[in-house]
Design a protein around this motif. Sequence first.
Motif, PDB file in Angstrom:
ATOM      1  N   GLY A  46       0.668  -1.117  -0.036  1.00  0.00           N
ATOM      2  CA  GLY A  46      -0.056   0.018  -0.122  1.00  0.00           C
ATOM      3  C   GLY A  46       0.688   1.442   0.031  1.00  0.00           C
ATOM      4  O   GLY A  46       0.414   2.361   0.117  1.00  0.00           O
ATOM      5  N   MET A  47       2.217   1.184  -0.112  1.00  0.00           N
ATOM      6  CA  MET A  47       2.931   2.544  -0.169  1.00  0.00           C
ATOM      7  C   MET A  47       2.984   2.938  -1.471  1.00  0.00           C
ATOM      8  O   MET A  47       2.483   2.540  -2.441  1.00  0.00           O
ATOM      9  N   LYS A  48       3.367   4.326  -1.440  1.00  0.00           N
ATOM     10  CA  LYS A  48       3.292   5.058  -2.902  1.00  0.00           C
ATOM     11  C   LYS A  48       4.750   4.978  -3.380  1.00  0.00           C
ATOM     12  O   LYS A  48       4.734   5.028  -4.668  1.00  0.00           O
ATOM     13  N   LEU A  49       5.729   4.985  -2.828  1.00  0.00           N
ATOM     14  CA  LEU A  49       6.955   4.892  -3.278  1.00  0.00           C
ATOM     15  C   LEU A  49       7.813   3.691  -3.038  1.00  0.00           C
ATOM     16  O   LEU A  49       7.927   3.271  -2.029  1.00  0.00           O
ATOM     17  N   LYS A  50       8.359   3.231  -4.243  1.00  0.00           N
ATOM     18  CA  LYS A  50       9.175   2.005  -4.046  1.00  0.00           C
ATOM     19  C   LYS A  50      10.193   2.230  -3.263  1.00  0.00           C
ATOM     20  O   LYS A  50      10.700   1.107  -2.436  1.00  0.00           O
ATOM     21  N   ALA A  51      10.951   3.527  -3.314  1.00  0.00           N
ATOM     22  CA  ALA A  51      12.175   3.579  -2.477  1.00  0.00           C
ATOM     23  C   ALA A  51      11.735   3.435  -0.898  1.00  0.00           C
ATOM     24  O   ALA A  51      12.745   2.770  -0.366  1.00  0.00           O
ATOM     25  N   HIS A  52      10.647   3.778  -0.639  1.00  0.00           N
ATOM     26  CA  HIS A  52      10.353   3.728   0.807  1.00  0.00           C
ATOM     27  C   HIS A  52       9.872   2.431   1.185  1.00  0.00           C
ATOM     28  O   HIS A  52      10.264   1.839   2.191  1.00  0.00           O
ATOM     29  N   PHE A  53       9.402   1.678   0.172  1.00  0.00           N
ATOM     30  CA  PHE A  53       8.879   0.322   0.481  1.00  0.00           C
ATOM     31  C   PHE A  53      10.469  -0.745   0.679  1.00  0.00           C
ATOM     32  O   PHE A  53      10.255  -1.386   1.531  1.00  0.00           O
TER      33      PHE A  53
END
Length: 65
Positions: A46-53
Motif C-alpha cells: 500500500g505504499m506509494k513510493l518504491k524507495a520507501h518500500f
Amino acid sequence: MMNENNDRSQKKTGRRPKTYPAQIRYTISFNEVEHARFLQLFDQSGMKLKAHFIISCILKDYQDH
C-alpha cells in the motif's frame, strides 16, 4: 541603490533543501520472476513510493529495536 532594491524584491524559488539528503545510493537487479514478486509485494504494502518500500523491507528488523 538599484542593487538594494533588487535584493529585497528577489524571491526564493525552487525546492527547500532536505535536512538529511540521501547521499549514498545502491542499485539492485531483478530477473523477471523476482521483479514480478517485488511488484506484488509492493502493491500489497500500500505504499506509494518504491524507495520507501525497499527501505522499510531492508531496515524492518532494525526499526523494531
